[in-house]
Write a protein that holds these residues in place. Sequence first.
Motif, PDB file in Angstrom:
ATOM      1  N   ILE A   1       0.839  -1.199   0.000  1.00 51.59           N
ATOM      2  CA  ILE A   1       0.000   0.000   0.000  1.00 51.59           C
ATOM      3  C   ILE A   1       0.873   1.248   0.000  1.00 51.59           C
ATOM      4  CG2 ILE A   1      -1.627   1.370   1.374  1.00 51.59           C
ATOM      5  CD1 ILE A   1      -2.821  -1.353   2.288  1.00 51.59           C
ATOM      6  N   GLU A   2       1.859   1.298   0.875  1.00 51.82           N
ATOM      7  CA  GLU A   2       2.732   2.461   0.959  1.00 51.82           C
ATOM      8  C   GLU A   2       3.591   2.637  -0.278  1.00 51.82           C
ATOM      9  OE1 GLU A   2       3.516   5.310   2.643  1.00 51.82           O
ATOM     10  OE2 GLU A   2       1.600   4.765   3.486  1.00 51.82           O
ATOM     11  N   ASP A   3       4.210   1.569  -0.719  1.00 51.35           N
ATOM     12  CA  ASP A   3       5.180   1.686  -1.798  1.00 51.35           C
ATOM     13  C   ASP A   3       4.548   1.784  -3.179  1.00 51.35           C
ATOM     14  OD1 ASP A   3       7.871   1.692  -2.819  1.00 51.35           O
ATOM     15  OD2 ASP A   3       7.432  -0.324  -3.567  1.00 51.35           O
ATOM     16  N   ARG A   4       3.563   1.000  -3.437  1.00 52.87           N
ATOM     17  CA  ARG A   4       3.001   0.937  -4.785  1.00 52.87           C
ATOM     18  C   ARG A   4       1.746   1.741  -4.952  1.00 52.87           C
ATOM     19  NH1 ARG A   4       3.568  -4.092  -8.509  1.00 52.87           N
ATOM     20  NH2 ARG A   4       5.548  -3.363  -9.203  1.00 52.87           N
ATOM     21  N   TYR A   5       0.729   1.404  -4.196  1.00 51.94           N
ATOM     22  CA  TYR A   5      -0.577   1.995  -4.420  1.00 51.94           C
ATOM     23  C   TYR A   5      -0.566   3.499  -4.136  1.00 51.94           C
ATOM     24  CZ  TYR A   5      -5.618   2.478  -4.496  1.00 51.94           C
ATOM     25  OH  TYR A   5      -6.888   2.861  -4.799  1.00 51.94           O
ATOM     26  N   ASN A   6      -0.088   3.916  -2.992  1.00 48.76           N
ATOM     27  CA  ASN A   6      -0.124   5.329  -2.632  1.00 48.76           C
ATOM     28  C   ASN A   6       0.814   6.179  -3.456  1.00 48.76           C
ATOM     29  OD1 ASN A   6      -2.075   4.962  -0.728  1.00 48.76           O
ATOM     30  ND2 ASN A   6      -0.673   4.882   0.992  1.00 48.76           N
ATOM     31  N   ARG A   7       1.937   5.620  -3.875  1.00 50.58           N
ATOM     32  CA  ARG A   7       2.928   6.407  -4.600  1.00 50.58           C
ATOM     33  C   ARG A   7       2.685   6.439  -6.103  1.00 50.58           C
ATOM     34  NH1 ARG A   7       7.831   7.055  -1.350  1.00 50.58           N
ATOM     35  NH2 ARG A   7       7.381   6.116   0.650  1.00 50.58           N
ATOM     36  N   ARG A   8       2.001   5.462  -6.642  1.00 47.96           N
ATOM     37  CA  ARG A   8       1.831   5.390  -8.100  1.00 47.96           C
ATOM     38  C   ARG A   8       0.430   5.735  -8.591  1.00 47.96           C
ATOM     39  NH1 ARG A   8       5.333   0.024  -9.508  1.00 47.96           N
ATOM     40  NH2 ARG A   8       7.228   0.766  -8.521  1.00 47.96           N
ATOM     41  N   ARG A   9      -0.558   5.674  -7.711  1.00 45.06           N
ATOM     42  CA  ARG A   9      -1.929   5.958  -8.114  1.00 45.06           C
ATOM     43  C   ARG A   9      -2.095   7.460  -8.312  1.00 45.06           C
ATOM     44  NH1 ARG A   9      -6.722   7.158  -5.190  1.00 45.06           N
ATOM     45  NH2 ARG A   9      -5.449   7.181  -3.341  1.00 45.06           N
ATOM     46  N   ARG A  10      -2.720   7.818  -9.399  1.00 47.56           N
ATOM     47  CA  ARG A  10      -2.973   9.231  -9.675  1.00 47.56           C
ATOM     48  C   ARG A  10      -4.108   9.748  -8.798  1.00 47.56           C
ATOM     49  NH1 ARG A  10      -1.949  10.350 -15.905  1.00 47.56           N
ATOM     50  NH2 ARG A  10      -0.139   8.997 -16.129  1.00 47.56           N
ATOM     51  N   HIS A  11      -3.949  10.980  -8.319  1.00 47.89           N
ATOM     52  CA  HIS A  11      -4.940  11.598  -7.434  1.00 47.89           C
ATOM     53  C   HIS A  11      -5.567  12.797  -8.143  1.00 47.89           C
ATOM     54  CE1 HIS A  11      -3.715   9.423  -3.731  1.00 47.89           C
ATOM     55  NE2 HIS A  11      -2.576   9.321  -4.391  1.00 47.89           N
TER      56      HIS A  11
ATOM     57  N   GLN B   1      -7.209  15.250  -6.839  1.00 47.34           N
ATOM     58  CA  GLN B   1      -7.078  16.491  -6.078  1.00 47.34           C
ATOM     59  C   GLN B   1      -5.754  17.217  -6.335  1.00 47.34           C
ATOM     60  OE1 GLN B   1      -9.421  17.965  -4.116  1.00 47.34           O
ATOM     61  NE2 GLN B   1     -10.776  16.393  -4.953  1.00 47.34           N
ATOM     62  N   ILE B   2      -4.790  16.523  -6.896  1.00 42.16           N
ATOM     63  CA  ILE B   2      -3.495  17.162  -7.168  1.00 42.16           C
ATOM     64  C   ILE B   2      -3.182  17.171  -8.659  1.00 42.16           C
ATOM     65  CG2 ILE B   2      -2.517  16.794  -4.881  1.00 42.16           C
ATOM     66  CD1 ILE B   2      -1.070  14.323  -5.947  1.00 42.16           C
ATOM     67  N   GLY B   3      -4.215  17.264  -9.468  1.00 38.40           N
ATOM     68  CA  GLY B   3      -4.035  17.411 -10.913  1.00 38.40           C
ATOM     69  C   GLY B   3      -3.812  16.113 -11.661  1.00 38.40           C
ATOM     70  N   ASN B   4      -4.338  15.019 -11.145  1.00 40.56           N
ATOM     71  CA  ASN B   4      -4.215  13.701 -11.775  1.00 40.56           C
ATOM     72  C   ASN B   4      -2.769  13.281 -12.016  1.00 40.56           C
ATOM     73  OD1 ASN B   4      -6.885  12.772 -11.866  1.00 40.56           O
ATOM     74  ND2 ASN B   4      -7.307  14.176 -13.552  1.00 40.56           N
ATOM     75  N   VAL B   5      -1.921  13.569 -11.048  1.00 39.90           N
ATOM     76  CA  VAL B   5      -0.544  13.088 -11.066  1.00 39.90           C
ATOM     77  C   VAL B   5      -0.326  12.231  -9.819  1.00 39.90           C
ATOM     78  CG1 VAL B   5       0.358  15.035 -12.389  1.00 39.90           C
ATOM     79  CG2 VAL B   5       0.385  15.127  -9.904  1.00 39.90           C
ATOM     80  N   THR B   6       0.743  11.468  -9.816  1.00 37.29           N
ATOM     81  CA  THR B   6       1.045  10.662  -8.647  1.00 37.29           C
ATOM     82  C   THR B   6       1.585  11.569  -7.542  1.00 37.29           C
ATOM     83  OG1 THR B   6       3.322  10.237  -9.287  1.00 37.29           O
ATOM     84  CG2 THR B   6       1.646   8.691 -10.102  1.00 37.29           C
TER      85      THR B   6
END
Length: 69
Positions: A33-43, A45-50
């Motif tokens: 979750i910390e290494d892959r999902y949270n760091r690589r998933r686009r958000h 709220q921050i302009g669709n960037v990781t």
Amino acid sequence: MAESFFATLKTEFYYRRMWPTRARATRDVGAWIEDRYNRRRRHSQIGNVTPVDFELRYSNQQAEVQLAA
């Protein structure tokens, strides 16, 4: 949103492995979750960037501001 997260976790990580203990599974899932999902998933709220890309862009902008001053 939670359903989407758990579907991703199960299909991309959980069902592909077997762990010797529950503690090891808990640790490995947390690391995923910390290494892959949270760091690589686009958000959105921050302009669709990781988050990593967002932080790098922000740091570069701050460095440029300091150099200009």
